[in-house]
Design a protein around this motif. Structure first.
Motif, PDB file in Angstrom:
ATOM      1  N   PRO A   1       7.368  48.216 -35.871  1.00 24.22           N
ATOM      2  CA  PRO A   1       8.339  47.351 -35.202  1.00 24.22           C
ATOM      3  C   PRO A   1       8.141  45.907 -35.640  1.00 24.22           C
ATOM      4  O   PRO A   1       7.022  45.487 -35.951  1.00 24.22           O
ATOM      5  CB  PRO A   1       8.010  47.531 -33.713  1.00 24.22           C
ATOM      6  N   GLY A   2       9.217  45.127 -35.688  1.00 25.25           N
ATOM      7  CA  GLY A   2       9.107  43.730 -36.085  1.00 25.25           C
ATOM      8  C   GLY A   2       8.154  42.971 -35.175  1.00 25.25           C
ATOM      9  O   GLY A   2       8.067  43.240 -33.977  1.00 25.25           O
ATOM     10  N   PHE A   3       7.447  42.006 -35.747  1.00 26.70           N
ATOM     11  CA  PHE A   3       6.500  41.219 -34.972  1.00 26.70           C
ATOM     12  C   PHE A   3       7.238  40.273 -34.017  1.00 26.70           C
ATOM     13  O   PHE A   3       8.408  39.944 -34.229  1.00 26.70           O
ATOM     14  CB  PHE A   3       5.593  40.402 -35.893  1.00 26.70           C
ATOM     15  N   PHE A   4       6.510  39.831 -32.985  1.00 23.68           N
ATOM     16  CA  PHE A   4       7.085  38.912 -31.985  1.00 23.68           C
ATOM     17  C   PHE A   4       6.055  37.835 -31.685  1.00 23.68           C
ATOM     18  O   PHE A   4       4.919  38.145 -31.322  1.00 23.68           O
ATOM     19  CB  PHE A   4       7.452  39.679 -30.709  1.00 23.68           C
ATOM     20  N   ASP A   5       6.455  36.566 -31.814  1.00 23.07           N
ATOM     21  CA  ASP A   5       5.542  35.438 -31.627  1.00 23.07           C
ATOM     22  C   ASP A   5       5.759  34.794 -30.265  1.00 23.07           C
ATOM     23  O   ASP A   5       6.863  34.351 -29.954  1.00 23.07           O
ATOM     24  CB  ASP A   5       5.763  34.407 -32.734  1.00 23.07           C
ATOM     25  N   LEU A   6       4.700  34.728 -29.469  1.00 25.85           N
ATOM     26  CA  LEU A   6       4.792  34.149 -28.123  1.00 25.85           C
ATOM     27  C   LEU A   6       4.554  32.640 -28.090  1.00 25.85           C
ATOM     28  O   LEU A   6       4.682  32.027 -27.033  1.00 25.85           O
ATOM     29  CB  LEU A   6       3.771  34.817 -27.186  1.00 25.85           C
ATOM     30  N   ASN A   7       4.197  32.042 -29.221  1.00 24.55           N
ATOM     31  CA  ASN A   7       3.901  30.604 -29.218  1.00 24.55           C
ATOM     32  C   ASN A   7       4.354  29.999 -30.531  1.00 24.55           C
ATOM     33  O   ASN A   7       3.598  29.916 -31.495  1.00 24.55           O
ATOM     34  CB  ASN A   7       2.399  30.374 -29.004  1.00 24.55           C
ATOM     35  N   CYS A   8       5.610  29.585 -30.565  1.00 26.94           N
ATOM     36  CA  CYS A   8       6.206  29.036 -31.783  1.00 26.94           C
ATOM     37  C   CYS A   8       6.848  27.687 -31.464  1.00 26.94           C
ATOM     38  O   CYS A   8       7.598  27.559 -30.489  1.00 26.94           O
ATOM     39  CB  CYS A   8       7.263  30.012 -32.318  1.00 26.94           C
ATOM     40  N   ASN A   9       6.535  26.690 -32.268  1.00 27.98           N
ATOM     41  CA  ASN A   9       7.114  25.362 -32.096  1.00 27.98           C
ATOM     42  C   ASN A   9       8.121  25.095 -33.211  1.00 27.98           C
ATOM     43  O   ASN A   9       7.764  25.093 -34.387  1.00 27.98           O
ATOM     44  CB  ASN A   9       6.031  24.288 -32.138  1.00 27.98           C
ATOM     45  N   ILE A  10       9.381  24.918 -32.828  1.00 29.06           N
ATOM     46  CA  ILE A  10      10.431  24.538 -33.767  1.00 29.06           C
ATOM     47  C   ILE A  10      11.049  23.248 -33.242  1.00 29.06           C
ATOM     48  O   ILE A  10      11.324  23.134 -32.048  1.00 29.06           O
ATOM     49  CB  ILE A  10      11.483  25.659 -33.917  1.00 29.06           C
ATOM     50  N   GLY A  11      11.253  22.274 -34.109  1.00 31.63           N
ATOM     51  CA  GLY A  11      11.619  20.929 -33.675  1.00 31.63           C
ATOM     52  C   GLY A  11      12.951  20.799 -32.965  1.00 31.63           C
ATOM     53  O   GLY A  11      13.158  19.852 -32.196  1.00 31.63           O
ATOM     54  N   GLU A  12      13.871  21.691 -33.251  1.00 27.50           N
ATOM     55  CA  GLU A  12      15.176  21.597 -32.606  1.00 27.50           C
ATOM     56  C   GLU A  12      15.011  21.906 -31.115  1.00 27.50           C
ATOM     57  O   GLU A  12      14.452  22.946 -30.755  1.00 27.50           O
ATOM     58  CB  GLU A  12      16.124  22.632 -33.243  1.00 27.50           C
ATOM     59  N   LEU A  13      15.340  21.024 -30.230  1.00 22.91           N
ATOM     60  CA  LEU A  13      16.179  19.830 -30.292  1.00 22.91           C
ATOM     61  C   LEU A  13      15.376  18.562 -30.604  1.00 22.91           C
ATOM     62  O   LEU A  13      14.285  18.389 -30.094  1.00 22.91           O
ATOM     63  CB  LEU A  13      16.830  19.607 -28.910  1.00 22.91           C
ATOM     64  N   GLY A  14      16.000  17.656 -31.387  1.00 14.17           N
ATOM     65  CA  GLY A  14      15.501  16.299 -31.507  1.00 14.17           C
ATOM     66  C   GLY A  14      14.439  16.046 -32.551  1.00 14.17           C
ATOM     67  O   GLY A  14      14.249  14.903 -32.962  1.00 14.17           O
ATOM     68  N   LEU A  15      13.719  17.093 -32.952  1.00 16.61           N
ATOM     69  CA  LEU A  15      12.639  16.908 -33.932  1.00 16.61           C
ATOM     70  C   LEU A  15      12.907  17.765 -35.168  1.00 16.61           C
ATOM     71  O   LEU A  15      12.001  18.380 -35.739  1.00 16.61           O
ATOM     72  CB  LEU A  15      11.283  17.278 -33.305  1.00 16.61           C
ATOM     73  N   GLU A  16      14.163  17.782 -35.592  1.00 18.43           N
ATOM     74  CA  GLU A  16      14.567  18.655 -36.692  1.00 18.43           C
ATOM     75  C   GLU A  16      13.951  18.270 -38.032  1.00 18.43           C
ATOM     76  O   GLU A  16      13.970  19.077 -38.971  1.00 18.43           O
ATOM     77  CB  GLU A  16      16.097  18.691 -36.816  1.00 18.43           C
ATOM     78  N   THR A  17      13.411  17.051 -38.151  1.00 21.75           N
ATOM     79  CA  THR A  17      12.744  16.679 -39.402  1.00 21.75           C
ATOM     80  C   THR A  17      11.442  17.472 -39.585  1.00 21.75           C
ATOM     81  O   THR A  17      10.956  17.613 -40.710  1.00 21.75           O
ATOM     82  CB  THR A  17      12.441  15.171 -39.453  1.00 21.75           C
ATOM     83  N   LYS A  18      10.873  17.979 -38.486  1.00 23.35           N
ATOM     84  CA  LYS A  18       9.695  18.846 -38.573  1.00 23.35           C
ATOM     85  C   LYS A  18      10.119  20.272 -38.912  1.00 23.35           C
ATOM     86  O   LYS A  18       9.549  20.915 -39.790  1.00 23.35           O
ATOM     87  CB  LYS A  18       8.927  18.839 -37.246  1.00 23.35           C
ATOM     88  N   GLU A  19      11.105  20.780 -38.190  1.00 20.32           N
ATOM     89  CA  GLU A  19      11.586  22.145 -38.351  1.00 20.32           C
ATOM     90  C   GLU A  19      12.875  22.301 -37.562  1.00 20.32           C
ATOM     91  O   GLU A  19      12.997  21.777 -36.450  1.00 20.32           O
ATOM     92  CB  GLU A  19      10.551  23.135 -37.808  1.00 20.32           C
ATOM     93  N   ASP A  20      13.854  23.002 -38.141  1.00 18.98           N
ATOM     94  CA  ASP A  20      15.043  23.343 -37.377  1.00 18.98           C
ATOM     95  C   ASP A  20      15.124  24.856 -37.255  1.00 18.98           C
ATOM     96  O   ASP A  20      14.304  25.593 -37.814  1.00 18.98           O
ATOM     97  CB  ASP A  20      16.311  22.745 -37.995  1.00 18.98           C
TER      98      ASP A  20
END
Length: 418
Positions: free
Chosen positions: A54-73
Motif C-alpha cells: 500500500p502507498g506510504f502515508f506521512d503523518l508529519n509533513c511541512n509544505i509552505g503553502e499557505l504563505g511560504l511557497e518559496t520553501k515548498e508549494d
C-alpha cells in the motif's frame, strides 16, 4: 489508465496475497484482478524481484503553502512525496497564516484536488499557534481536518492542552503533541551531552522532551482522550509511552526517519544540514527508538519533511533553521536503520492511516489502486536532478542510498522513477 504489474512480491498485512508473488491488473484506477500470470491489454510494468505495498502515508509533513511557497508549494511537495512512495500526507499547520480556521482547511483541500497524493491538512490547536486560546477546531473538523496540533510549537500552557483534549474528545478527533518544554530547552540548538560539551554549545536536555510527554500523558489519562506524540527522540520517552500503553491510555507516537540512523556525532563538523528539532540524540537513544519500533511502542515513521531556502541553511550553525527535507529519503533511511520490509510497511503505510482514521488501502480485487512498487536492494543516488522538492536542505543530497521507489499509483495517476 490500464496497468499490469507483473511478478511483484506483495507486502500487505491486510491482503490475502501477503508475501506472495502475483500480478496486479489495474483498470481505470481500480485493482481489477490479483492473480498469477494475468494476461490483459495494458501497459506492463515488470516487477520481478521487486516488492509492492500500500502507498506510504506521512503523518508529519511541512509544505509552505499557505504563505511560504518559496520553501515548498503543494505541487512540488506532492511531487516529492510521490517520488518517495507516499500516496498520502498530513500537513502540519506551520504556515503563514497558520491553518487555524475552516477557510485554510478548505483552501488546501481544493488546491490538492485531482492529485496523485492525498492531502490531509491538520488544524491548529490554538488560534494563530500562539498557545493562548483554542482554535475553531470543530469547524475545521467538519471541513475535513482529522487532527489538531500547533505543529513545531509545543503547547506550554497545561490548561490549554487539557481543554483541547476535552474538546476534541467530543467529536473523537486526535491531538498531536510536539513534546518540548520550551523553558528547559531554551535557545539551545543541539542535544545536551558529550558532543555539546565538545562543540562548546549549550544543549537541549532529553528532559525537555520527557517532561512534556509525562505531562501530556497525565492530561490524556485525566480526560480519557486520544493523544499522539510526534517525533519522539529519547530512550526515556519510549519507556514513558510503553508504560502508558500498558495502562491502556489512548496514546500513539511516531519517530522521524533521520532519528533512526543519525546521532549527535554527525554535528562534529558544524554542518547545519544536520540541525533538526528535536535534535539528534545519542546512540543509546537511537537503539531505544529502534527497539520501540520493533516491539510496537512506536506506531509510525514520519519524514518530518521541512524545506528551507538556501539562505536559511547555508549559514553558521547557530543561526541556521532547524529541519531537513525527508519525503524522498524516508524509505531508504528506514532500510538503513536495519528494519525489515514488513515492519517498514506497517510503520509507513498501515499504522499512520489508522492513527489519522483514514481508510487503509488493500491490494485486492475491487479495491482502489493505492500502492507503491519498490526495490529494497537497489541503490540510487539522491541528487539535484531527481530531488523534486523546491529546497535542497538534506545531508543525503549527493549520496548513494539503498531502497529505490520505482512506481507510485493512486487516484488513477501513476508516478514512475526515471
Amino acid at each position: 489508465m490500464n496497468l499490469l504489474i507483473k511478478s511483484a512480491t506483495i507486502v500487505d498485512p491486510n491482503s490475502l496475497f501477503n508475501q506472495q508473488v502475483a500480478d496486479i491488473f489495474i483498470k481505470d484506477g481500480k485493482i481489477a484482478e490479483v492473480a498469477k500470470n494475468i494476461q490483459a491489454d495494458a501497459e506492463v510494468f515488470d516487477a520481478k524481484g521487486k516488492q509492492v505495498s500500500p502507498g506510504f502515508f506521512d503523518l508529519n509533513c511541512n509544505i509552505g503553502e499557505l504563505g511560504l511557497e518559496t520553501k515548498e508549494d503543494l505541487k512540488t511537495g506532492t511531487a516529492a512525496a510521490a517520488a518517495g512512495g507516499f500516496t498520502g500526507v498530513a500537513l502540519m499547520p506551520n504556515t503563514q497564516p497558520p491553518v487555524h480556521s475552516k477557510a485554510e482547511v478548505e483552501y488546501l483541500f481544493n488546491r490538492a484536488k485531482n492529485n496523485l497524493v492525498d492531502v490531509y491538512p491538520l488544524g491548529t490547536l490554538s488560534q494563530k499557534r500562539e498557545g493562548k486560546d483554542l482554535a475553531e477546531m470543530y469547524d475545521m473538523y467538519q471541513s475535513g481536518a482529522k487532527a489538531f496540533t500547533d505543529g513545531n510549537r509545543p503547547v506550554q500552557d497545561s490548561g490549554l492542552m487539557e481543554r483541547a483534549l476535552l474538546y476534541t474528545k467530543g467529536f473523537e478527533a486526535t491531538v498531536f503533541s510536539y513534546p518540548e518544554d520550551a523553558a528547559i530547552a531554551g535557545k539551545a540548538k543541539v542535544n545536551e551531552g558529550e558532543m555539546s560539551t565538545l562543540l562548546g554549545m549549550k544543549g537541549i536536555p532529553s528532559l525537555a522532551e520527557e517532561l512534556m510527554i509525562a505531562r501530556d500523558l497525565y492530561l490524556a489519562e485525566y480526560t480519557d482522550s486520544k493523544i499522539h506524540f510526534t517525533t519522539i527522540s529519547t530512550a526515556r520517552s519510549v519507556n514513558l509511552i510503553r508504560e502508558a500503553k500498558k495502562k491502556g491510555l489512548k496514546v500513539t507516537c511516531d519517530v522521524a526517519a533521520h532519528h533512526l540512523v543519525l546521532t549527535d556525532e554527525a554535528l562534529a563538523g558544524f554542518d547545519s544540514q544536520y540541525k533538526v528539532k528535536p535534535p539528534l540524540r545519542t546512540r543509546a537513544d537511537v537503539n531505544a527508538l529502534l527497539k520501540g519500533l520493533k516491539d510496537g511502542v512506536i506506531d509510525a515513521i514520519v519524514s518530518q519533511h521541512t524545506p528551507h531556502e538556501i539562505e536559511f541553511k547555508d549559514v553558521e550553525f547557530e543561526v541556521a533553521e532547524f529541519g531537513i527535507i525527508g519525503l524522498q529519503t524516508a524509505f531508504s533511511l528506514a532500510l538503513l536503520a536495519g528494519l525489515d520490509i514488513a515492519l517498514i510497511v506497517e510503520k509507513l503505510a498501515v499504522n499512520p492511516r489508522n492513527i489519522l482514521e483514514v481508510a487503509v488501502p488493500t491490494i485486492a480485487a475491487g479495491q482502489k489502486a493505492n500502492l507503491v512498487v519498490f526495490d529494497s536492494n537497489a541503490e540510487w543516488n539522491f541528487n539535484k536532478e531527481n530531488n523534486l522538492s523546491k529546497s535542497g536542505n538534506s545531508p543525503y543530497l549527493g549520496q548513494n542510498l539503498k531502497g529505490r521507489i520505482l512506481l507510485t499509483c493512486n487516484n488513477n495517476k501513476v508516478y514512475q522513477s526515471k
